[in-house]
Design a protein around this motif. Structure first.
Motif, mmCIF file in Angstrom:
data_model
loop_
_atom_site.group_PDB
_atom_site.id
_atom_site.type_symbol
_atom_site.label_atom_id
_atom_site.label_comp_id
_atom_site.label_asym_id
_atom_site.label_seq_id
_atom_site.Cartn_x
_atom_site.Cartn_y
_atom_site.Cartn_z
ATOM 1 N N LYS A 30 -52.983 -17.556 24.657
ATOM 2 C CA LYS A 30 -52.141 -16.572 25.350
ATOM 3 C C LYS A 30 -51.305 -17.228 26.448
ATOM 4 O O LYS A 30 -50.141 -16.894 26.637
ATOM 5 C CB LYS A 30 -53.022 -15.472 25.945
ATOM 6 C CG LYS A 30 -52.257 -14.306 26.488
ATOM 7 C CD LYS A 30 -53.207 -13.207 26.934
ATOM 8 C CE LYS A 30 -52.451 -12.012 27.435
ATOM 9 N NZ LYS A 30 -53.355 -10.940 27.869
ATOM 10 N N ASP A 35 -45.724 -14.581 24.838
ATOM 11 C CA ASP A 35 -45.046 -13.482 24.153
ATOM 12 C C ASP A 35 -45.944 -12.921 23.047
ATOM 13 O O ASP A 35 -46.157 -13.554 22.009
ATOM 14 C CB ASP A 35 -43.724 -13.981 23.561
ATOM 15 C CG ASP A 35 -42.866 -12.867 22.997
ATOM 16 O OD1 ASP A 35 -43.421 -11.902 22.414
ATOM 17 O OD2 ASP A 35 -41.635 -12.968 23.117
ATOM 18 N N ALA A 36 -46.480 -11.726 23.263
ATOM 19 C CA ALA A 36 -47.405 -11.108 22.311
ATOM 20 C C ALA A 36 -46.761 -10.908 20.941
ATOM 21 O O ALA A 36 -47.426 -11.067 19.910
ATOM 22 C CB ALA A 36 -47.911 -9.771 22.851
ATOM 23 N N GLU A 37 -45.483 -10.580 20.918
ATOM 24 C CA GLU A 37 -44.792 -10.377 19.642
ATOM 25 C C GLU A 37 -44.751 -11.684 18.836
ATOM 26 O O GLU A 37 -44.974 -11.680 17.620
ATOM 27 C CB GLU A 37 -43.370 -9.866 19.886
ATOM 28 C CG GLU A 37 -42.615 -9.550 18.607
ATOM 29 C CD GLU A 37 -41.220 -9.028 18.889
ATOM 30 O OE1 GLU A 37 -40.287 -9.469 18.196
ATOM 31 O OE2 GLU A 37 -41.077 -8.184 19.795
ATOM 32 N N VAL A 38 -44.498 -12.780 19.504
ATOM 33 C CA VAL A 38 -44.474 -14.074 18.821
ATOM 34 C C VAL A 38 -45.872 -14.416 18.308
ATOM 35 O O VAL A 38 -46.031 -14.855 17.163
ATOM 36 C CB VAL A 38 -43.937 -15.186 19.745
ATOM 37 C CG1 VAL A 38 -44.087 -16.561 19.104
ATOM 38 C CG2 VAL A 38 -42.479 -14.924 20.104
ATOM 39 N N ARG A 39 -46.907 -14.205 19.125
ATOM 40 C CA ARG A 39 -48.279 -14.487 18.679
ATOM 41 C C ARG A 39 -48.633 -13.660 17.450
ATOM 42 O O ARG A 39 -49.223 -14.179 16.495
ATOM 43 C CB ARG A 39 -49.289 -14.216 19.800
ATOM 44 C CG ARG A 39 -49.255 -15.222 20.909
ATOM 45 C CD ARG A 39 -50.470 -15.101 21.827
ATOM 46 N NE ARG A 39 -50.803 -13.759 22.259
ATOM 47 C CZ ARG A 39 -50.301 -13.162 23.330
ATOM 48 N NH1 ARG A 39 -49.416 -13.784 24.093
ATOM 49 N NH2 ARG A 39 -50.680 -11.944 23.657
ATOM 50 N N THR A 40 -48.238 -12.403 17.469
ATOM 51 C CA THR A 40 -48.507 -11.528 16.324
ATOM 52 C C THR A 40 -47.772 -12.016 15.079
ATOM 53 O O THR A 40 -48.341 -12.023 13.984
ATOM 54 C CB THR A 40 -48.109 -10.077 16.657
ATOM 55 O OG1 THR A 40 -48.878 -9.643 17.787
ATOM 56 C CG2 THR A 40 -48.360 -9.156 15.484
ATOM 57 N N ARG A 41 -46.554 -12.432 15.243
ATOM 58 C CA ARG A 41 -45.764 -12.926 14.111
ATOM 59 C C ARG A 41 -46.346 -14.229 13.550
ATOM 60 O O ARG A 41 -46.345 -14.455 12.343
ATOM 61 C CB ARG A 41 -44.302 -13.114 14.530
ATOM 62 C CG ARG A 41 -43.378 -13.429 13.372
ATOM 63 C CD ARG A 41 -41.916 -13.471 13.768
ATOM 64 N NE ARG A 41 -41.619 -14.599 14.639
ATOM 65 C CZ ARG A 41 -41.209 -14.501 15.908
ATOM 66 N NH1 ARG A 41 -41.018 -13.321 16.463
ATOM 67 N NH2 ARG A 41 -40.975 -15.572 16.635
#
Length: 75
Positions: A30, A35-41
């Motif tokens: 983290k 960027d949570a969106e990037v981690r999810t992607r």
């Protein structure tokens, strides 16, 4: 961001130490990619890659070794 939960590596048991190691490894990811969106992607990419999973396991093992040493190996 608190990278060492409760500012301590002390745990009562090796099980708690292992759980702390997993949590700290997640916090490193983290902190490295905030960027949570990037981690999810990216998650599906490394979730299907054996080399990536081995590296993740190595990070957790390193965290656990540090925690074990800080707890005098629960002697």
């Amino acid at each position: 961001m608190e990278l060492v939960p409760n500012n301590s590596l002390k745990t009562a048991t090796p099980q708690e130490g292992r759980e702390l190691a997993l949590k700290m490894a997640r916090l490193v990811i983290k902190a490295t990619q905030p960027d949570a969106e990037v981690r999810t992607r990216l998650r599906p990419v490394y979730a299907e890659n054996p080399d990536s999973l081995i590296v993740i396991a190595q990070v957790v093992a390193t965290e656990f070794a540090t925690i074990a040493a800080a707890n005098d190996y629960w002697r």
